[in-house]
Structures are given as C-alpha cells and as structure tokens.
Write a protein that holds these residues in place. Structure first.
Motif, PDB file in Angstrom:
ATOM      1  N   HIS A  55     -77.166  55.752  12.246  1.00 19.45           N
ATOM      2  CA  HIS A  55     -77.336  55.745  13.569  1.00 19.45           C
ATOM      3  C   HIS A  55     -78.575  56.140  13.935  1.00 19.45           C
ATOM      4  O   HIS A  55     -79.290  55.368  14.764  1.00 19.45           O
ATOM      5  N   PHE A 100     -68.407  51.786  18.936  1.00 22.35           N
ATOM      6  CA  PHE A 100     -69.553  52.428  18.622  1.00 22.35           C
ATOM      7  C   PHE A 100     -70.867  51.388  18.280  1.00 22.35           C
ATOM      8  O   PHE A 100     -70.221  50.507  17.336  1.00 22.35           O
ATOM      9  N   GLN A 101     -71.726  51.271  18.757  1.00 20.07           N
ATOM     10  CA  GLN A 101     -72.947  50.615  18.328  1.00 20.07           C
ATOM     11  C   GLN A 101     -74.063  51.564  17.811  1.00 20.07           C
ATOM     12  O   GLN A 101     -74.728  52.464  18.675  1.00 20.07           O
ATOM     13  N   CYS A 122     -79.480  51.681  26.503  1.00 21.41           N
ATOM     14  CA  CYS A 122     -78.683  51.181  25.479  1.00 21.41           C
ATOM     15  C   CYS A 122     -77.097  51.862  25.767  1.00 21.41           C
ATOM     16  O   CYS A 122     -76.869  52.379  26.604  1.00 21.41           O
ATOM     17  N   ASP A 123     -76.254  51.434  24.792  1.00 17.42           N
ATOM     18  CA  ASP A 123     -74.924  52.053  24.652  1.00 17.42           C
ATOM     19  C   ASP A 123     -74.295  51.545  26.138  1.00 17.42           C
ATOM     20  O   ASP A 123     -73.650  52.293  26.766  1.00 17.42           O
ATOM     21  N   THR A 173     -69.702  52.056  26.043  1.00 20.39           N
ATOM     22  CA  THR A 173     -68.706  53.115  25.933  1.00 20.39           C
ATOM     23  C   THR A 173     -68.346  53.574  27.386  1.00 20.39           C
ATOM     24  O   THR A 173     -67.032  53.614  27.458  1.00 20.39           O
TER      25      THR A 173
END
Length: 359
Positions: free
Chosen positions: A68, A110-111, A128-129, A132
């Motif tokens: 990650h 999950f990225q 980002c994200d 979630t």
C-alpha cells in the motif's frame, strides 16, 4: 462567477491494464459543471506489477500495508513526472488507488496507494480513499462514477462503463441509480493472458470463434445476476464464481472469448431493456470495452431498437474514469456531495475522500 479546479485524476481499474492520468480543468458555474481534459497519459503495468496487484488479495496484512505504501510512492512518482513533463499547475491529485479488497457485506473495501506517500512523492495535495466512508455508512462503496454521469453526461438515458466490470447508471424517479451489471474485460483479459496475449484487440479473436452453449448457459445462470440493486462485485467474486466455469472448458481461446462476449452483451442488454422507458433510448458507452468492435456489434444486435449506442472519442473512452475522479476531488475540496446514496445504498449522500498534504 466561474470557479476552475485544476486536478490530476489517477485511475487504476480491475482490468489491470495500467495507470491512467488525466489533467482536467473542472469548471463550476451556478452548480453546473463542465470539463476540459488538457493532458493524458497511460502507463502500462510491467508483468511484475500486474502480478503483484492481482495477487495482493492473498498477502498477509503487514505485506499488504507495505505494498500500500510503496504503491502510493510509485503513484506519486508517476504523477510528478507527468506534471513536470507537461509543466502543469495542479490544485490537487485525485487518486482512486487500486482496489485489492471489496467486501461491502463485511463492511470493508480497500484501495492501495497510500495518500500520504503519494503526496510526499509528488509534492502535491492529494485526495483519495473515496470508498471507505460510503461503506461505513452502510453502502456498497461502488459504483462511484455515476456522480460524473449525472453532472457531465446527464443528457444520455444510460451511461454504460465497460471496464474490468460492466456497470450502468441512469435516472429513475428523480434519483440516479447505478450498479454493477457483471463481467466485461476482466473475463476477456483473463482468457487472453492465459494464452500469452495482453488483450483481444478489436475483438477480432472473439469474432472468429464460436459460442460454447453450456459455458454461456452457466455464466448467464450466475446468482449475482438475480440480485436486486444496489449491488457490486470485485475480483474476489470473479476468482470464486467465474474462473472455475471458464476453466471447465478446454476449448480454443477464440471460442472462450466469443462465448464471453455474448455473455457480457446478454447481461447488459437485459438490464437496458428492463429499464428503458422508450424505444430508441441513448446508451453512452465508455471504458476499454467500447474499443472492442465485436462486443459493440454484438450488443447493438441484442438491443435492436431498444437503444442507440453512442461511442465517444477514444480519449474520453479511455480516460472517463480518471476524469470523474478529478470531479470527485473537486467536489470533495468544496465539501459537496460526491457519492450518491441512491446508487450505493448508504444511509445518506456524502462528501467522501481523505485529504493529504505533502511534507
């Protein structure tokens, strides 16, 4: 008063082709949004990176988190090179990351592509994200592109994306509805890569093949297709439900591809027909599958007079998702809604995405 956001959108999709970068000017006036794509690039993954991303789902937690972080640094390095090569002025980088785990029924998605590492490596602010928060609100965390369909492409009756997965969005009783239909390039690329080819250019191999009736029947019978929306699928579903079917049939690659194309088009045509309010609806198609001439030809035949297929420029086909994540970044920066609960099934609309500052 026109407000302009200068945003670099980054997208890595389930088809594992590579990283798409699109530098976009997103303009807002009186809550109406327009865009210009000013510069683009697509960075193909090496075989090693492709395998690492594909197998990331199998990694233990510490190895996954390490990847990650390193993938975030890699994204930042690619973004920095692109910005410098094109002498760009950037307000934010809006990054989707790469989905390794998507299990909304278990409350997780999950990225990979750490925002802090991306910001540090690029020297830019990063958003980002994006998924979630929606999952935390009880949603599917997907699809996210429909906010762009509504704000940028709302004149079309349906917006169809043919990426690794096929998904559709449309207006229904004043709300934007969207969901994953099912398979697209994920199955086609799986078949070609097992035979040493990156993909079936233009669908020429598929066109030369013949349908395998039992395989088509088994694919069309998958339980996911009977579920009500909102619904979404990920790589886990593909590995568990689809790959065993494909590997049951020791047929020629051309026949496997032909059967898969007909399966993809059967499912898309069924959804468009079920939700079309009129004959001659407009179906706007983007994603890599829009470049597969045989797939488009097959879909046109199966839809008949139900819908007119609209295939835009190659640039928009390839970079629409990166463009939409740039839009999502602009909306998040303004604390405006960028994820629609009517699409994901969450308790409420949200302004999702986490902001990271470089250090």
């Amino acid at each position: 008063m026109i407000k302009t956001h200068k945003i670099l959108g980054l997208m890595s999709g389930t088809s594992l082709d590579g990283l798409d970068l699109a530098y976009c000017l997103i303009q807002e006036k009186d809550n109406r949004y327009t865009f210009e794509i000013k510069a683009v690039d697509s960075i193909s993954y090496t075989n090693e990176m492709q395998l690492r991303l594909k197998d990331a789902i199998l990694l233990p937690s510490d190895a996954l988190l390490k990847f990650h972080n390193s993938y975030g640094t890699w994204l930042g390095e690619q973004a920095k090179k692109f910005i410098e090569a094109n002498a760009l002025e950037v307000d934010y980088i809006a990054s989707h990351g790469h989905t390794t785990h998507h299990q909304p029924e278990n409350g997780l998605t999950f990225q990979i592509g750490s925002g802090q590492h991306l910001a540090n490596a690029s020297g830019q602010k990063v958003i980002c994200d994006f998924r979630t928060n929606d999952v935390a609100l009880g949603g599917q965390g997907a699809p996210l592109v429909p906010i762009g369909d509504r704000l940028f492409f709302g004149t079309y009756d349906f917006c169809l994306n043919l990426g690794g997965i096929s998904n559709v969005s449309f207006e229904h009783r004043g709300q934007r509805i969207a969901y994953d239909i099912g398979l697209a390039n994920m199955i086609l690329n799986h078949i070609t890569r097992k035979n040493g080819l990156e993909y079936d250019k233009g669908g020429k191999l598929a066109k030369s093949g013949k349908i395998i009736p039992e395989m088509l029947s088994r694919l069309n019978a998958l339980e996911f297709y009977r579920l009500p929306f909102p619904k979404s699928i990920g790589y886990e579903w593909f590995i568990k439900e689809v790959v065993p079917i494909v590997e049951t049939f020791p047929h020629r690659m051309e026949d496997l591809l032909c059967t898969s194309v007909h399966h993809i088009c059967d499912q898309v045509a069924m959804q468009v027909k079920q939700n079309s309010k009129k004959e001659g609806s407009t179906l706007f198609i983007t994603g890599g599958g829009a470049l597969n001439d045989y797939l488009i030809e097959t879909l046109r035949e199966k839809l008949g007079n139900t819908a007119e297929l609209v295939v835009p420029s190659k640039q928009l086909i390839e970079f629409k998702e990166a463009l939409v994540f740039a839009l999502m970044g602009a909306l998040r920066a303004e604390q405006k809604i960028n994820v629609l609960s009517s699409v994901t099934g969450a308790k409420t609309d949200s302004s999702s995405g986490v902001i990271f500052l470089p250090s």
